[in-house]
Structures are given as C-alpha cells and as structure tokens.
Design a protein around this motif. Structure first.
Motif, short mmCIF file in Angstrom:
data_model
loop_
_atom_site.label_atom_id
_atom_site.label_comp_id
_atom_site.label_asym_id
_atom_site.label_seq_id
_atom_site.Cartn_x
_atom_site.Cartn_y
_atom_site.Cartn_z
N TYR A 44 0.85 -1.20 0.00
CA TYR A 44 0.00 0.00 0.00
C TYR A 44 0.89 1.25 0.00
O TYR A 44 1.60 1.51 0.97
CB TYR A 44 -0.91 -0.01 1.23
N PRO A 46 0.16 5.08 -1.53
CA PRO A 46 -0.62 6.02 -2.35
C PRO A 46 0.24 6.93 -3.22
O PRO A 46 -0.17 7.29 -4.33
CB PRO A 46 -1.40 6.84 -1.32
N SER A 49 1.05 5.07 -6.32
CA SER A 49 -0.14 5.00 -7.19
C SER A 49 -0.33 6.31 -7.94
O SER A 49 -0.68 6.32 -9.12
CB SER A 49 -1.39 4.67 -6.37
N ALA A 92 -2.72 0.34 -3.35
CA ALA A 92 -3.63 1.47 -3.10
C ALA A 92 -4.63 1.68 -4.23
O ALA A 92 -5.75 2.13 -3.99
CB ALA A 92 -2.81 2.74 -2.85
N HIS A 93 -4.23 1.38 -5.46
CA HIS A 93 -5.17 1.62 -6.57
C HIS A 93 -5.71 0.33 -7.19
O HIS A 93 -6.48 0.38 -8.15
CB HIS A 93 -4.49 2.45 -7.67
N TRP A 94 -5.29 -0.84 -6.66
CA TRP A 94 -5.53 -2.10 -7.38
C TRP A 94 -7.01 -2.39 -7.59
O TRP A 94 -7.45 -2.67 -8.70
CB TRP A 94 -4.86 -3.25 -6.62
N CYS A 126 -8.67 4.97 -2.97
CA CYS A 126 -8.50 3.57 -2.58
C CYS A 126 -9.90 3.01 -2.22
O CYS A 126 -10.68 3.69 -1.54
CB CYS A 126 -7.57 3.49 -1.36
N CYS A 128 -12.27 -0.42 -0.80
CA CYS A 128 -12.37 -1.78 -0.28
C CYS A 128 -13.67 -2.38 -0.79
O CYS A 128 -14.56 -1.65 -1.23
CB CYS A 128 -12.27 -1.81 1.24
N PHE A 165 -7.94 -3.69 2.73
CA PHE A 165 -7.73 -2.23 2.62
C PHE A 165 -8.78 -1.39 3.36
O PHE A 165 -8.83 -0.18 3.17
CB PHE A 165 -7.68 -1.74 1.15
N HIS A 168 -7.61 1.75 4.98
CA HIS A 168 -7.07 2.83 4.15
C HIS A 168 -8.12 3.44 3.21
O HIS A 168 -7.92 4.54 2.70
CB HIS A 168 -5.95 2.31 3.25
N ALA A 169 -9.19 2.67 2.95
CA ALA A 169 -10.06 2.99 1.82
C ALA A 169 -10.80 4.33 1.97
O ALA A 169 -11.18 4.73 3.05
CB ALA A 169 -11.07 1.87 1.62
N ASP A 170 -11.01 4.98 0.81
CA ASP A 170 -11.87 6.16 0.76
C ASP A 170 -13.33 5.75 0.63
O ASP A 170 -14.22 6.44 1.12
CB ASP A 170 -11.48 7.03 -0.46
#
Ligand SMILES: Cc1cc2nc3c(=O)[nH]c(=O)nc-3n(C[C@H](O)[C@H](O)[C@H](O)COP(=O)(O)OP(=O)(O)OC[C@H]3O[C@@H](n4cnc5c(N)ncnc54)[C@H](O)[C@@H]3O)c2cc1C
Length: 389
Positions: A44, A46, A49, A92-94, A126, A128, A165, A168-170
């Motif tokens: 991870y 960012p 990314s 982070a962007h996967w 990011c 999830c 994630f 971390h996720a938005d």
C-alpha cells in the motif's frame, strides 16, 4: 468461444512495456522494497499509485473522457505483469483499477463515472470491497447486512469481514440486502459508501504472516444518500457476478510470488542446487505450468478486449494459476530448508524470511476472490453443464 490470440506484441505494446520497465527501474518505492511478493495486497503506497496515475497507467482501458487511455485489456495486462514482476507497491489503486472502474463503467450513473473514474485513474482513490460476512463467504447470497431505503437515504446496519484495505479505503463498495422479503439472490444491491461517514468501525485482522491488510467492518445505522446506489436497486447480484469475473481473471492470480520465484531460480542455479534431479524436475514442471497459465490469462484478456466477459474461463484460470503459486511457495521453502526460516538477508540465505512469509501467505491464494472449490463449481456448471448439488 474465446477469440484466438496473437501472442506477438505490437510495436506499441513493446514500447509500452519498455516505458513501464524503465519507470520501475528508477522508482524509489520499487527499489526500496525488501519483500517484493504480493505487492497488490501488502504494497500500500498512495504516492506510488499517484506516480503511476500521472503516467496514464491506471484505467488504461477506460474512455479518455473519464481519464482513461482507451487501450486494450492486453495492454493493461502488459502493464500489470511488469508491475508485479518488479514487486511494485500497487495495492492502493488495485481494486479501483481492476474492478471498481469497470463496474462503474458498466453500471454506474453518469455523475458517479464523471466524479470517480478520473480520480481513480489519477491514483487518488482507494477502495475496499465489502462482500464477505461471518456467515456468507462462498454462499454470498446468504449475506445479512441490511441497507434499508428510507426516503432518499440508505440506512445500513451489519458486519463485513476479511475486507482488504478497509483501514485505508476512501470508499467501500458494499453489497447489502435491500429487500429482505425477496429470494436470497434477489433483493441485493451495490452501494458506494464513503468510509468517513459516522457509524463505520474498522477492526484490523492480523493474518498468519503478521500483516493486517484486511479487517472486520461494522456498520451501525450508517446513512448514505440514495445517489450512492450503483446500478439498479435489488439487482446487485447480477452486477456482482460480472465484477467477480474481472476480479478473478488477472495475471496477479499467477505471478503474485514471481519475484521470489525468479530470484530463487538464479540462486538455486548459482548454488548448484539444480544438480539435484528432483528439484530440477519440480522447477521444470512449475515453469511449464506457469507458461500454460500465462497463455490462459492472455486469452482471457484478449476476450475482454473483444468485449466478452469470459466468466468460466476466468474461473478456470484463477483455479489453475493460484495452485501454481502455491507450488512455487512450497518448492522454494522446501529447497531452502531451515535456512528459509531465518531473518531476511541472513548470510547464505538471501531469500530467507521472504520464503517463509510466502509459505505462510500462500493458502490465501486459493481462498481470496472465491475459493477454488467454488471456481470448479462454476466451471462444472457453466462450461460442462453439470448439475450442482
Ligand atoms: C487474503 C484474503 C483477502 C480477502 N479479501 C476480501 C475482501 O476484500 N472483501 C471480501 O468481501 N472478502 C474478502 N476475502 C474473503 C473471501 O472472499 C472468502 O474467504 C471466500 O469467499 C471464502 O468464504 P469463507 O471464508 O466464508 O469460507 P466458506 O465459504 O465457509 O468455505 C469453507 C470451505 O468450504 C468450501 N465450500 C463452501 N461452499 C462450497 C460449495 N458449494 N461447494 C464446494 N465447496 C464449498 C470452500 O471451498 C472452503 O474450502 C478475503 C479472503 C482472504 C483470504
């Protein structure tokens, strides 16, 4: 029928591959990684990314008006293969690149696409994915998390688990029950939940390796506007199945531990281990299997490029390829023996630590994204027409 594949790269594809390789060779985040395996799960970063997004290598297949490059799925495969071979920190962007973007393109509203896709392509978001629950994994239709539509809002209550994630996720791409009266596969919807709204609690789960990339996720009367619904109300099941086809078909199902494997091959040759006929045979078998697995994944990508969503082939590819990854983990650990359990970088054991870590992580390969039993069921029913009990 899948379309036939011309495996010869075009001049543009060779140029793309060279550009990605050159970028990865120089990137500080790639150069400094000590564990290069599973970069799409534990890597991870960012900032990385964003650097990748600035090159235009996220959302490669999407329309230009949404920040994409309108290139083919084969081109995307070339980029992802290089990223994973180099052990780049792409986590982070996967999910955004692999499945949320395509899901929004297929089912999202114009407002959702215009707002989110360019940001995903720039590597800014990011995600999830909230599917699994304590009592709903393989049998996803048993999910109990409830999203009740009250006026113009969904009120969400329930629990998800194994949510990668989540910390971390938005946004959480949530799958929830919107009609409790309907049969299990009906009455399910997909809702995009911003992770900063009140009522969400994330409790990290530590895995066998000691890493905390996934979590339990609790929703306690979480309120989101109805506009966060993706696609049709109560019709989420059909959308999820398509999203899973994207999730299952990528090269990460074959080469998550390729950095370890490639370094091991060189080390085993240099140390004279390959004089052992048993190890040599095992290594040759793995190489053959990896070659065949790669052809399968290229075929799936070429079908996606031709506009098909090859669900049964994606399921077969994941089932076959993830078992190859597990063989890699076993053979490397066995060949290193006790040295494989030493700290990373210990004298005489350059792959130590990484080999043990990978052996411990490897059971996840055939569970995450749907277990291999379930994938074999898909092949049995969709490809062979066999009845499921
Ligand atoms: C590393 C990792 C990351 C994950 N990330 C996410 C994530 O981000 N989001 C998310 O929603 N989930 C995630 N998961 C969860 C994953 O999708 C589930 O673990 C998986 O679908 C299996 O569900 P389960 O664990 O409930 O096992 P179960 O469904 O309880 O299965 C237990 C065993 O029974 C077998 N089985 C069950 N049903 C059948 C059947 N019909 N036929 C034959 N065999 C069957 C299974 O193959 C398995 O061996 C993740 C899992 C892992 C390991």
């Amino acid at each position: 029928m899948l379309p036939s594949v011309d495996f010869r790269p075009t001049p543009e594809q060779l140029e793309l591959r060279d550009a990605v390789r050159a970028f990865l060779r120089d990137d500080p985040a790639v150069r400094s990684r000590s564990v290069r395996e599973d970069g799409w799960i534990i890597g991870y970063d960012p900032e990385f990314s964003r650097r990748l997004g600035a090159r235009g290598w996220i959302g490669l297949t999407w329309p230009r008006r949404y920040g994409g490059a309108e290139r083919s799925y084969l081109d995307r495969l070339i980029v992802t293969e290089e990223l994973l071979l180099a052990g780049a920190p792409v986590a982070a962007h996967w999910f955004g690149d692999r499945q949320i973007g395509p899901a929004l393109l297929a089912h999202g509203s114009e407002t959702q696409r215009a707002e989110l896709l360019p940001r995903i392509a720039r590597g800014e978001l990011c995600f999830c994915v909230g599917m699994s629950e304590p009592n709903a994994g393989s049998d996803l239709a048993a999910l109990e998390t409830r999203a009740e539509l009250r006026g113009d809002e969904f009120v969400i209550r329930g629990q998800k688990t194994w949510t990668s994630f989540a910390a971390h996720a938005d946004y959480c791409y949530l799958v929830a029950r919107t009609d409790p009266e309907a049969r299990p596969h009906r009455g399910i919807s997909e809702i995009l939940v911003p992770m900063d709204v009140p009522g969400i609690e994330v409790r990290p789960i530590r895995d066998m390796v000691g890493e905390t990339h996934f979590a339990e996720l609790f929703f306690d009367d979480v309120r989101v506007p109805r506009a966060q619904l993706i696609g049709e109300l109560h019709r989420g099941w059909y959308q999820i199945m398509q999203q899973l086809d994207y999730e299952r078909s990528g090269i990460e199902r074959l080469i998550s531990n390729a950095p370890l494997w490639n370094e091991f091959k060189t080390w085993a040759r240099d140390e004279g281990l390959t004089r052992d006929p048993v190890l040599r045979d095992e290594m040759a078998q793995i190489e053959i299997a990896r070659f065949a697995g790669r052809q399968l994944i290229y075929r799936v990508a070429s079908a996606l490029s031709a506009g098909q969503v090859p669900g049964r082939e994606a399921a077969a590819a994941k089932a076959i390829c993830t078992e190859i990854e597990q063989r890699v983990a076993r053979v490397v650990a066995a060949a290193l023996g006790p040295a494989g359990l030493l700290e990373a970088g210990a004298p005489g054991a350059p792959l130590a630590g990484r080999a043990a870590r990978n052996l411990l992580y490897a059971p996840a390969y055939t569970i995450q994204g749907g277990t291999n039993n379930i994938l074999r069921n898909i092949v049995a029913s969709r490809a062979l027409g066999l009845p499921l009990s």
